[in-house]
Design an enzyme around this catalytic site. Structure first.
Site, PDB file in Angstrom:
ATOM      1  N   SER A   1       0.783  -1.236   0.000  1.00 34.33           N
ATOM      2  CA  SER A   1       0.000   0.000   0.000  1.00 34.33           C
ATOM      3  C   SER A   1       0.810   1.279   0.000  1.00 34.33           C
ATOM      4  O   SER A   1       0.231   2.372  -0.100  1.00 34.33           O
ATOM      5  CB  SER A   1      -0.966   0.013   1.187  1.00 34.33           C
ATOM      6  OG  SER A   1      -2.094  -0.772   0.899  1.00 34.33           O
TER       7      SER A   1
ATOM      8  N   ALA B   1     -11.304 -12.861  -0.569  1.00 36.55           N
ATOM      9  CA  ALA B   1     -10.531 -13.005   0.668  1.00 36.55           C
ATOM     10  C   ALA B   1      -9.964 -14.411   0.799  1.00 36.55           C
ATOM     11  O   ALA B   1      -8.828 -14.599   1.240  1.00 36.55           O
ATOM     12  CB  ALA B   1     -11.405 -12.662   1.869  1.00 36.55           C
TER      13      ALA B   1
END
Length: 444
Positions: A135, A200
């Site tokens: 990120s 996920a």
């Protein structure tokens, strides 16, 4: 990137601070917009990194294969001192270490490593290693969006519907009510695609091993988010969503007519000479030199550690695909904080934050995190996790003191003790977090 927050964070109302400095005119992309701030007087002795060293070694003893650091302090003494270097014995995983303190022109630079980069060979970590940064990609993307604002090509208060018609719709999502600013500071309420149960399982369980080379186009990831209800009405809360930055990547492409990766390259990577930094797209390979990355999909003494070095980073896209090095990351964040990449108005927008939790220890700007440490120091930067790596960069507001740490494992890795140790002289690696960590957390 590809980890969810450690807990559901409290929704808070959006706060807007006034802009600092004069309005900047539109400028050529990639130009150095403002001069560096005045430097503080040089200290009379080298900074002490012993607490950070201890925190790194504690992390390795707790099970992380290896930790790597680069710290730069402006105005350091030209003492040329070098720490003793200890090479690990072949097959030695915990406790092996290297350290190197050097003086560069105007900078004190500290490189350190604990543990190993390859658990099979016992090879130590090295500063030049390429690493997946997760990120931290978001700061690069937000910088380009703000450069486009400075050039008059978009406005932070433009709606997504006006720029990307029809993209953000479904199950209550409405792009006509969500602004560019809100996707950059995570107040959009858009569902996080990495929370989608099917994705996920593919990203955070052993199912990943069968799909690690799969390609995920941006619109597929956004579509997975649109299949769920939004988390809250736009601008009324805060929640970290990787979907926001996948959308920002498409926004850059729509405005410029070029892939967001090319815009990052020509506006940031090339002007700053970031030779280790790249956007791999769908390429699963790591450039050399590089270490190995590991992930445990279960806890406990019998947990199996998987080598996940090679993967298709399109699963992250504009929210976390990039590769870099600790040195390049420090150069990028220092240039950003010193105004070399953005005019004063846009840098002030980036540093205009909204609260993240009830403690007040963390706030989020536009692709930039503000941490308030236990000793009262405030640092800026970002953290990021993707399979096989967790990385953080933090710096004082003027960029004078900046630290990059990376660990070659993914899961419940907490870099906050390292940050506390470097900037406050103390830090404890344990189960209780010192600060909220946004992008490296629990698995489903």
């Amino acid at each position: 990137m590809l980890a969810r927050p450690t807990s559901r964070l409290v929704a808070r109302r959006t706060l807007r601070a006034p802009l600092l400095g004069a309005t900047a005119t539109a400028m050529l992309a990639g130009a150095a917009f403002t001069g560096p701030a005045a430097r503080a007087p040089a200290p009379d002795r080298a900074p002490d990194h012993s607490a950070a060293r201890a925190a790194m070694e504690t992390m390795v003893r707790s099970g992380v294969p290896g930790v790597l650091a680069e710290v730069r302090v402006a105005g350091g003494p030209d003492d040329g001192r070098t720490e003793p270097r200890t090479e690990p014995r072949s097959g030695s995983h915990a406790g092996s270490r290297t350290g190197d303190t050097r003086s560069h022109p105007g900078d004190h630079v500290w490189h350190a490593a604990a543990g190993v980069t390859d658990i099979r060979t016992g090879r130590p970590r090295r500063p030049a290693e390429h690493i997946r940064i997760g990120s931290l990609t978001k700061t690069f993307v937000a910088t380009v969006v703000l450069q486009l604002q400075a050039e008059g090509r978009l406005d932070l208060d433009d709606t997504l519907e006006s720029r990307l018609p029809g993209l953000v719709r479904g199950h209550g999502h409405d792009g006509s009510r969500i602004t560019v600013r809100q996707i950059l500071n995570h107040t959009s309420g858009i569902y996080n695609y990495t929370e989608d149960p099917r994705l996920a399982r593919r990203f955070f369980t052993e199912e990943f091993l069968a799909h690690r080379f799969a390609t995920y186009p941006p619109r597929r990831l956004i579509g997975a988010a649109m299949a769920h209800a939004p988390l809250f009405p736009p601008g009324t809360g805060w929640s970290y969503s990787n979907t926001n930055y996948v959308i920002a990547g498409l926004l850059i492409e729509k405005v410029t007519g070029r892939p967001y990766a090319r815009e990052i390259e020509r506006r940031i990577i090339e002007p700053l000479g970031l030779r280790a930094t790249r956007l791999p797209g769908t390429d699963h390979r790591m450039p050399r030199p590089a270490g190995r990355g590991y992930t445990d999909y279960s806890a406990g003494a019998g947990a199996r550690r998987h080598d996940v070095t090679e993967l298709n980073p399109s699963q992250a896209g504009a929210s976390g695909e990039m590769i870099s090095s600790v040195g390049d990351l420090n150069r990028f964040y220092r240039a950003l904080l010193r105004g070399r990449l953005l005019p004063a108005r846009q840098l002030a927008e980036m540093r205009t934050t909204v609260p993240v939790d009830r403690t007040g220890s963390m706030a989020y700007g536009l692709g930039l995190i503000e941490w308030r440490l236990s000793c009262g120091t405030t640092v800026w930067g970002h953290d990021g996790g993707i399979q096989g790596a967790v990385t953080s960069v933090t710096a004082t507001g003027d960029g004078d003191h900046i630290a990059a740490f990376t660990a070659n494992a993914h899961g419940d890795i907490d870099h906050r003790a390292l940050v506390e140790a470097e900037f406050c002289g103390s830090g404890q690696v344990g189960s209780r977090p010192l600060l909220p960590l946004l992008t490296s957390g629990s698995r489903p």
